[in-house]
Scaffold this motif. Structure first.
Motif, PDB file in Angstrom:
ATOM      1  N   ILE A 101     -26.413   3.763 -18.431  1.00  0.00           N
ATOM      2  CA  ILE A 101     -27.151   4.248 -17.212  1.00  0.00           C
ATOM      3  C   ILE A 101     -27.900   5.152 -17.592  1.00  0.00           C
ATOM      4  O   ILE A 101     -28.967   5.569 -17.141  1.00  0.00           O
ATOM      5  N   PHE A 102     -27.171   6.372 -18.313  1.00  0.00           N
ATOM      6  CA  PHE A 102     -27.954   7.681 -18.465  1.00  0.00           C
ATOM      7  C   PHE A 102     -29.308   7.507 -19.455  1.00  0.00           C
ATOM      8  O   PHE A 102     -30.101   8.256 -19.231  1.00  0.00           O
ATOM      9  N   THR A 103     -29.092   6.791 -20.423  1.00  0.00           N
ATOM     10  CA  THR A 103     -30.102   6.385 -21.227  1.00  0.00           C
ATOM     11  C   THR A 103     -31.319   5.679 -20.542  1.00  0.00           C
ATOM     12  O   THR A 103     -32.285   6.008 -20.566  1.00  0.00           O
ATOM     13  N   LEU A 142     -33.789  13.713 -12.321  1.00  0.00           N
ATOM     14  CA  LEU A 142     -32.448  14.328 -11.859  1.00  0.00           C
ATOM     15  C   LEU A 142     -31.165  13.328 -12.058  1.00  0.00           C
ATOM     16  O   LEU A 142     -30.436  13.158 -11.252  1.00  0.00           O
ATOM     17  N   SER A 143     -31.506  12.526 -13.077  1.00  0.00           N
ATOM     18  CA  SER A 143     -30.603  11.288 -13.224  1.00  0.00           C
ATOM     19  C   SER A 143     -29.559  11.935 -14.168  1.00  0.00           C
ATOM     20  O   SER A 143     -28.562  12.350 -13.884  1.00  0.00           O
ATOM     21  N   GLN A 144     -29.640  11.610 -15.544  1.00  0.00           N
ATOM     22  CA  GLN A 144     -28.629  12.121 -16.469  1.00  0.00           C
ATOM     23  C   GLN A 144     -28.282  13.727 -16.326  1.00  0.00           C
ATOM     24  O   GLN A 144     -29.045  14.466 -16.258  1.00  0.00           O
ATOM     25  N   GLY A 145     -27.221  13.867 -16.740  1.00  0.00           N
ATOM     26  CA  GLY A 145     -26.645  15.335 -16.309  1.00  0.00           C
ATOM     27  C   GLY A 145     -26.893  16.241 -17.406  1.00  0.00           C
ATOM     28  O   GLY A 145     -26.089  16.561 -18.261  1.00  0.00           O
ATOM     29  N   PHE A 146     -27.954  17.162 -17.449  1.00  0.00           N
ATOM     30  CA  PHE A 146     -28.226  18.014 -18.412  1.00  0.00           C
ATOM     31  C   PHE A 146     -29.400  19.075 -17.684  1.00  0.00           C
ATOM     32  O   PHE A 146     -30.143  18.774 -16.986  1.00  0.00           O
ATOM     33  N   ALA A 185     -15.963   6.125 -11.933  1.00  0.00           N
ATOM     34  CA  ALA A 185     -15.311   6.810 -13.079  1.00  0.00           C
ATOM     35  C   ALA A 185     -16.483   6.919 -13.950  1.00  0.00           C
ATOM     36  O   ALA A 185     -17.463   5.979 -14.253  1.00  0.00           O
ATOM     37  N   TYR A 186     -16.783   7.991 -14.638  1.00  0.00           N
ATOM     38  CA  TYR A 186     -17.625   8.007 -15.934  1.00  0.00           C
ATOM     39  C   TYR A 186     -17.694   7.284 -16.610  1.00  0.00           C
ATOM     40  O   TYR A 186     -16.401   6.178 -17.254  1.00  0.00           O
ATOM     41  N   ASP A 187     -18.754   6.704 -17.229  1.00  0.00           N
ATOM     42  CA  ASP A 187     -19.169   5.346 -17.867  1.00  0.00           C
ATOM     43  C   ASP A 187     -18.498   5.144 -18.923  1.00  0.00           C
ATOM     44  O   ASP A 187     -18.544   3.904 -19.544  1.00  0.00           O
ATOM     45  N   HIS A 207     -14.994  16.280 -10.188  1.00  0.00           N
ATOM     46  CA  HIS A 207     -15.301  14.762 -10.319  1.00  0.00           C
ATOM     47  C   HIS A 207     -16.702  14.406 -10.637  1.00  0.00           C
ATOM     48  O   HIS A 207     -17.545  14.661  -9.749  1.00  0.00           O
ATOM     49  N   ASN A 208     -16.993  13.571 -11.532  1.00  0.00           N
ATOM     50  CA  ASN A 208     -18.310  12.919 -11.794  1.00  0.00           C
ATOM     51  C   ASN A 208     -18.209  11.606 -11.419  1.00  0.00           C
ATOM     52  O   ASN A 208     -17.383  11.074 -11.926  1.00  0.00           O
ATOM     53  N   PRO A 209     -19.013  11.071 -10.593  1.00  0.00           N
ATOM     54  CA  PRO A 209     -20.265  11.799  -9.603  1.00  0.00           C
ATOM     55  C   PRO A 209     -19.910  12.553  -8.413  1.00  0.00           C
ATOM     56  O   PRO A 209     -21.063  12.769  -7.901  1.00  0.00           O
ATOM     57  N   VAL A 222     -14.255  18.574 -17.836  1.00  0.00           N
ATOM     58  CA  VAL A 222     -15.465  19.278 -18.400  1.00  0.00           C
ATOM     59  C   VAL A 222     -16.256  20.124 -17.346  1.00  0.00           C
ATOM     60  O   VAL A 222     -16.929  21.179 -17.794  1.00  0.00           O
ATOM     61  N   TYR A 223     -15.764  19.937 -16.047  1.00  0.00           N
ATOM     62  CA  TYR A 223     -16.722  20.729 -15.086  1.00  0.00           C
ATOM     63  C   TYR A 223     -15.770  21.858 -14.499  1.00  0.00           C
ATOM     64  O   TYR A 223     -15.919  22.455 -13.368  1.00  0.00           O
ATOM     65  N   GLU A 224     -14.552  22.128 -15.211  1.00  0.00           N
ATOM     66  CA  GLU A 224     -13.576  23.022 -14.792  1.00  0.00           C
ATOM     67  C   GLU A 224     -14.271  24.501 -14.283  1.00  0.00           C
ATOM     68  O   GLU A 224     -13.532  25.182 -13.278  1.00  0.00           O
ATOM     69  N   GLY A 232     -20.592  22.174 -23.389  1.00  0.00           N
ATOM     70  CA  GLY A 232     -21.808  21.661 -22.764  1.00  0.00           C
ATOM     71  C   GLY A 232     -22.084  22.219 -21.464  1.00  0.00           C
ATOM     72  O   GLY A 232     -23.143  22.513 -20.953  1.00  0.00           O
ATOM     73  N   LYS A 233     -21.017  21.875 -20.550  1.00  0.00           N
ATOM     74  CA  LYS A 233     -21.209  22.182 -19.170  1.00  0.00           C
ATOM     75  C   LYS A 233     -20.831  23.686 -18.899  1.00  0.00           C
ATOM     76  O   LYS A 233     -20.787  24.110 -17.554  1.00  0.00           O
ATOM     77  N   VAL A 234     -20.549  24.535 -19.788  1.00  0.00           N
ATOM     78  CA  VAL A 234     -20.134  25.818 -19.529  1.00  0.00           C
ATOM     79  C   VAL A 234     -21.316  26.494 -19.899  1.00  0.00           C
ATOM     80  O   VAL A 234     -21.687  27.687 -18.969  1.00  0.00           O
ATOM     81  N   TYR A 277     -22.200  19.184 -11.726  1.00  0.00           N
ATOM     82  CA  TYR A 277     -23.695  19.240 -11.548  1.00  0.00           C
ATOM     83  C   TYR A 277     -24.337  18.430 -10.372  1.00  0.00           C
ATOM     84  O   TYR A 277     -25.545  18.333 -10.562  1.00  0.00           O
ATOM     85  N   PHE A 278     -23.553  17.804 -10.062  1.00  0.00           N
ATOM     86  CA  PHE A 278     -23.936  16.594  -9.141  1.00  0.00           C
ATOM     87  C   PHE A 278     -23.755  16.607  -7.689  1.00  0.00           C
ATOM     88  O   PHE A 278     -22.613  17.024  -7.157  1.00  0.00           O
ATOM     89  N   GLN A 279     -24.538  16.057  -7.049  1.00  0.00           N
ATOM     90  CA  GLN A 279     -24.621  15.713  -5.456  1.00  0.00           C
ATOM     91  C   GLN A 279     -24.922  14.126  -5.201  1.00  0.00           C
ATOM     92  O   GLN A 279     -26.035  13.606  -5.632  1.00  0.00           O
ATOM     93  N   ILE A 307     -26.743   7.309  -4.357  1.00  0.00           N
ATOM     94  CA  ILE A 307     -27.368   7.699  -5.748  1.00  0.00           C
ATOM     95  C   ILE A 307     -26.771   9.115  -6.021  1.00  0.00           C
ATOM     96  O   ILE A 307     -26.330   9.776  -5.151  1.00  0.00           O
ATOM     97  N   ARG A 308     -26.922   9.369  -7.124  1.00  0.00           N
ATOM     98  CA  ARG A 308     -26.204  10.836  -7.827  1.00  0.00           C
ATOM     99  C   ARG A 308     -27.604  11.441  -8.059  1.00  0.00           C
ATOM    100  O   ARG A 308     -28.385  11.174  -9.094  1.00  0.00           O
ATOM    101  N   PHE A 309     -27.664  12.821  -7.543  1.00  0.00           N
ATOM    102  CA  PHE A 309     -28.678  13.850  -8.121  1.00  0.00           C
ATOM    103  C   PHE A 309     -27.852  14.812  -9.086  1.00  0.00           C
ATOM    104  O   PHE A 309     -26.954  15.367  -8.697  1.00  0.00           O
TER     105      PHE A 309
HETATM  106  N1  GLN Z   1     -22.379  13.592 -18.344  1.00  0.00           N
HETATM  107  C1  GLN Z   1     -23.709  13.200 -17.942  1.00  0.00           C
HETATM  108  C2  GLN Z   1     -23.954  12.641 -16.770  1.00  0.00           C
HETATM  109  O1  GLN Z   1     -22.955  12.050 -16.104  1.00  0.00           O
HETATM  110  C3  GLN Z   1     -24.487  12.345 -19.159  1.00  0.00           C
HETATM  111  C4  GLN Z   1     -23.671  12.195 -20.241  1.00  0.00           C
HETATM  112  C5  GLN Z   1     -24.398  11.151 -21.084  1.00  0.00           C
HETATM  113  O2  GLN Z   1     -25.653  11.093 -20.925  1.00  0.00           O
HETATM  114  N2  GLN Z   1     -23.606  10.198 -21.624  1.00  0.00           N
HETATM  115  O3  GLN Z   1     -25.031  12.368 -16.517  1.00  0.00           O
END
Ligand code: GLN
Ligand code: PMP
Length: 380
Positions: A14-16, A30-34, A119-121, A168-170, A199-201, A230-232, A313-315, A358-360
């Motif tokens: 889904i991130f791609t 505001l989709s993929q977490g970066f 859960a993270y995908d 926790h993501n998301p 990863v978000y510690e 990456g998240k730090v 990173y998410f709401q 939805i996740r922002f």
């Molecule tokens: N961890 C990031 C997210 O949840 C993206 C990671 C990825 O694109 N695979 O958005």
């Protein structure tokens, strides 16, 4: 040509999908977490310096000793934990890889792994790629707390591992000491491993503390803890991370790691070692400020936010007052028609459970957040 079905996830992650859709429609992403802002220039400089100084050949298999020592010192400083850099830390090309490698080190065909959903995908496909069976257990909306009775009910003699994620993501939910105690009580007298995705510690808000599995002496003995630089340092594209686990687990992890990628980008390890050794200031304020700014802006939109995210990173937000579309369709519509891309939360469930959320991602420049919410406010 035929290809074996290594996992059951449908289509592309889904991130791609959402980042591509954002690009296609010139939407604010505001989709993929970066993050969309610059990294610390001292870190960028350290990367260039490492390459220029000639650190361009293979690093040791477990990771650059200076980086592992810097991580150990950092965990001693931040958490008061004693971690042996030689026998307990392995540098990885990101946390996704660390999770896959830990699963591969412990799983055999037919094993079961409990996954708390959403859960993270990558978790489910990673489990299936090892011939094992994911056993999803739903977290309880809207707080997304763990229902321990449901976890207890999911444990069988085939349960080999439980993967958990805090923050926790998301959903941004975080675990307390009591959660770990509950988990410890369930796995006591079993051989169940824990994978703790942390990863978000360092992104925990409102004065709360991250509680690492490593701080739980009983659980630490059976746990792989996974981290991402990456998240730090907001450099997700560097794909750098590490795994902390007790010596026997680290040995098993490296048995796989040595033949999966063997070793990780050398100049990036030098740069991170130098940076980590010199800069230990807390990093949560920047992201907490962005969360607060985003929430204040969102009050002018018809989205419903049940509770401010506690970390990451998410709401997550509900669009119940805007539309009754399924969440995938809603996210596509929002991207196409209103120029804001988000992630449909059903993507984090094996069975596509759709709670109309939805996740922002708010890890963005303030101007980006303002431009996005300006578009969203027109929905009202
Ligand atoms: N961890 C990031 C997210 O949840 C993206 C990671 C990825 O694109 N695979 O958005
Ligand atoms: N776990 C979670 C919960 C994540 O959100 C992410 C996304 N970055 C990862 C693992 C993967 O991290 P990395 O980019 O270091 O592979």
């Amino acid at each position: 040509m035929q290809f074996p079905q290594k996992h059951t996830a449908a289509g592309t992650t889904i991130f791609t999908v959402m980042s591509a859709l954002a690009q296609q429609h010139n939407a604010i992403n505001l989709s993929q977490g970066f993050p969309d802002f610059a990294i610390d220039e001292r870190l960028a400089h350290a990367l260039g310096a490492a390459a220029n100084e000639g650190y361009n050949q293979y690093a040791p298999m477990a990771g650059l000793p200076a980086l592992r020592q810097a991580i150990a010192a950092n965990f001693a400083h931040r958490y008061g934990l004693a971690i042996d850099p030689d026998t307990e830390i392995t540098i990885t090309p990101g946390a996704t890889y660390g999770i896959y490698t830990a699963f591969t080190a412990i799983l055999q065909p037919g094993d079961e792994v409990i996954v708390l959903e959403p859960a993270y995908d990558s978790y489910l496909p990673n489990i299936e790629m090892n011939g094992a069976i994911p056993v999803p257990v739903a977290l309880s909306a809207p707080s997304f707390a763990v229902d321990w009775q449901r976890v207890a009910d999911a444990i069988t003699p085939k349960t080999k591992a439980i993967i958990v994620n805090t923050p926790h993501n998301p959903t941004g939910a975080i675990w307390s000491r009591e959660d770990w105690d509950q988990l410890a009580a369930l796995v006591r007298n079993t051989d169940i491993f824990i994978l703790s995705d942390e990863v978000y510690e360092q992104l925990v808000f409102d004065g709360q503390q991250h509680y690492s599995v490593l701080k739980h002496p009983e659980l630490r003995q059976r746990s792989f803890a996974l981290y991402s630089f990456g998240k730090v340092y907001n450099n997700t594209g560097w794909k750098m991370g590490y795994c902390i686990a007790p010596p026997a687990l680290t040995t098993a992890f490296r048995r796989i790691h040595q033949f999966l990628c063997f070793t990780v980008n050398t100049p990036a390890q030098y740069a991170l070692a130098a940076h980590l050794a010199h800069h230990t200031e807390p990093i949560h304020q920047l992201m907490e400020h962005k969360r607060n700014h985003f929430l204040a802006l969102m009050a002018y939109t018809p989205f419903t936010i049940h509770a401010p995210t506690q970390g990451s990173y998410f709401q997550v937000a509900s669009y119940e007052r805007i539309s009754s579309l399924p969440d995938h369709q809603f996210a596509e519509w929002l991207t196409r028609e209103h120029g804001v891309a988000t992630i449909p939360v059903s993507a984090f469930y094996k069975n596509g459970k759709d709670d109309k959320l939805i996740r922002f991602c708010f890890a963005k420049k303030e101007t980006t957040l303002e431009a996005a919410v300006e578009r969203l406010s027109r929905l009202g």
